[in-house]
Design a protein around this motif. Structure first.
Motif, PDB file in Angstrom:
ATOM      1  N   GLU A   7       0.828  -1.199   0.000  1.00 62.88           N
ATOM      2  CA  GLU A   7       0.000   0.000   0.000  1.00 62.88           C
ATOM      3  C   GLU A   7       0.864   1.251   0.000  1.00 62.88           C
ATOM      4  O   GLU A   7       1.864   1.328   0.711  1.00 62.88           O
ATOM      5  N   HIS A   8       0.460   2.181  -0.837  1.00 65.11           N
ATOM      6  CA  HIS A   8       1.138   3.460  -0.994  1.00 65.11           C
ATOM      7  C   HIS A   8       0.069   4.544  -1.064  1.00 65.11           C
ATOM      8  O   HIS A   8      -1.104   4.267  -0.854  1.00 65.11           O
ATOM      9  N   GLN A   9       0.482   5.774  -1.426  1.00 63.73           N
ATOM     10  CA  GLN A   9      -0.477   6.875  -1.522  1.00 63.73           C
ATOM     11  C   GLN A   9      -0.271   7.666  -2.807  1.00 63.73           C
ATOM     12  O   GLN A   9       0.804   7.646  -3.403  1.00 63.73           O
ATOM     13  N   ILE A  38       3.156   7.745  -7.284  1.00 65.67           N
ATOM     14  CA  ILE A  38       2.917   6.882  -6.129  1.00 65.67           C
ATOM     15  C   ILE A  38       3.987   7.170  -5.083  1.00 65.67           C
ATOM     16  O   ILE A  38       5.185   7.187  -5.387  1.00 65.67           O
ATOM     17  N   TYR A  39       3.538   7.391  -3.856  1.00 65.03           N
ATOM     18  CA  TYR A  39       4.449   7.707  -2.749  1.00 65.03           C
ATOM     19  C   TYR A  39       4.444   6.536  -1.767  1.00 65.03           C
ATOM     20  O   TYR A  39       3.399   6.132  -1.263  1.00 65.03           O
ATOM     21  N   ALA A  40       5.627   6.016  -1.503  1.00 65.26           N
ATOM     22  CA  ALA A  40       5.760   4.808  -0.688  1.00 65.26           C
ATOM     23  C   ALA A  40       5.822   5.090   0.805  1.00 65.26           C
ATOM     24  O   ALA A  40       5.616   4.193   1.602  1.00 65.26           O
ATOM     25  N   ASP A  41       6.098   6.343   1.189  1.00 65.45           N
ATOM     26  CA  ASP A  41       6.173   6.645   2.617  1.00 65.45           C
ATOM     27  C   ASP A  41       5.396   7.923   2.915  1.00 65.45           C
ATOM     28  O   ASP A  41       5.159   8.745   2.031  1.00 65.45           O
ATOM     29  N   THR A  43       6.180  10.596   4.617  1.00 66.26           N
ATOM     30  CA  THR A  43       6.920  11.851   4.491  1.00 66.26           C
ATOM     31  C   THR A  43       6.876  12.374   3.059  1.00 66.26           C
ATOM     32  O   THR A  43       6.590  13.553   2.833  1.00 66.26           O
ATOM     33  N   SER A  44       7.117  11.506   2.076  1.00 67.02           N
ATOM     34  CA  SER A  44       7.090  11.962   0.676  1.00 67.02           C
ATOM     35  C   SER A  44       5.664  12.274   0.225  1.00 67.02           C
ATOM     36  O   SER A  44       5.448  13.201  -0.558  1.00 67.02           O
ATOM     37  N   ALA A  45       4.680  11.548   0.714  1.00 69.14           N
ATOM     38  CA  ALA A  45       3.291  11.830   0.371  1.00 69.14           C
ATOM     39  C   ALA A  45       2.861  13.185   0.927  1.00 69.14           C
ATOM     40  O   ALA A  45       2.239  13.993   0.222  1.00 69.14           O
ATOM     41  N   ASP A  46       3.220  13.457   2.179  1.00 66.67           N
ATOM     42  CA  ASP A  46       2.893  14.750   2.782  1.00 66.67           C
ATOM     43  C   ASP A  46       3.600  15.897   2.067  1.00 66.67           C
ATOM     44  O   ASP A  46       3.023  16.969   1.873  1.00 66.67           O
ATOM     45  N   ALA A  47       4.842  15.675   1.645  1.00 63.93           N
ATOM     46  CA  ALA A  47       5.594  16.703   0.921  1.00 63.93           C
ATOM     47  C   ALA A  47       4.939  16.997  -0.431  1.00 63.93           C
ATOM     48  O   ALA A  47       4.845  18.160  -0.847  1.00 63.93           O
ATOM     49  N   ALA A  48       4.474  15.973  -1.115  1.00 66.14           N
ATOM     50  CA  ALA A  48       3.793  16.166  -2.396  1.00 66.14           C
ATOM     51  C   ALA A  48       2.505  16.945  -2.209  1.00 66.14           C
ATOM     52  O   ALA A  48       2.190  17.852  -2.988  1.00 66.14           O
ATOM     53  N   LEU A  49       1.760  16.614  -1.165  1.00 65.77           N
ATOM     54  CA  LEU A  49       0.511  17.324  -0.883  1.00 65.77           C
ATOM     55  C   LEU A  49       0.786  18.798  -0.581  1.00 65.77           C
ATOM     56  O   LEU A  49       0.068  19.685  -1.063  1.00 65.77           O
TER      57      LEU A  49
END
Length: 106
Positions: A7-9, A38-41, A43-49
């Motif tokens: 699962e990723h985001q 696709i963001y695997a963690d 921290t990177s998902a929050d940074a993209a948002l």
């Protein structure tokens, strides 16, 4: 047999003017779910948002948020029913069906 799914985001939103569901590719927006980065963690998902906030301020998109996706050998898939409907660009009701399509009696 081992489970090959993880699962990723992804970041999703809607176009302000048209309302279509869109996905952040890492450089631009796409109406195709498969194009989404696709963001695997977390921290990177929050940074993209956080990085796409300028699109909200510029009134290009509305309602950005992270969605969970499952990734397997066939690619990413939304994990929730809501996101599967949005990714397929399907309506949840028939537009020409129901009381709102008929003239209201005087």
């Amino acid at each position: 047999m081992a489970n090959d799914r993880t699962e990723h985001q992804m970041v999703t939103a809607q176009w302000l003017l048209g309302g279509e569901s869109i996905y952040w590719t890492g450089q631009a927006w796409s109406e195709s779910f498969g194009d989404g980065a696709i963001y695997a963690d977390q921290t990177s998902a929050d940074a993209a948002l956080a990085a796409i906030e300028s699109f909200v301020k510029d009134r290009i998109i509305v309602g950005p948020y992270l969605i969970e996706v499952e990734v397997d050998n066939d690619g990413p898939k939304p994990t929730s029913a809501r996101e599967r409907i949005r990714a397929a660009h399907n309506a949840t009701f028939a537009i020409d069906h129901g009381s709102w399509t008929s003239r209201i009696a005087d």
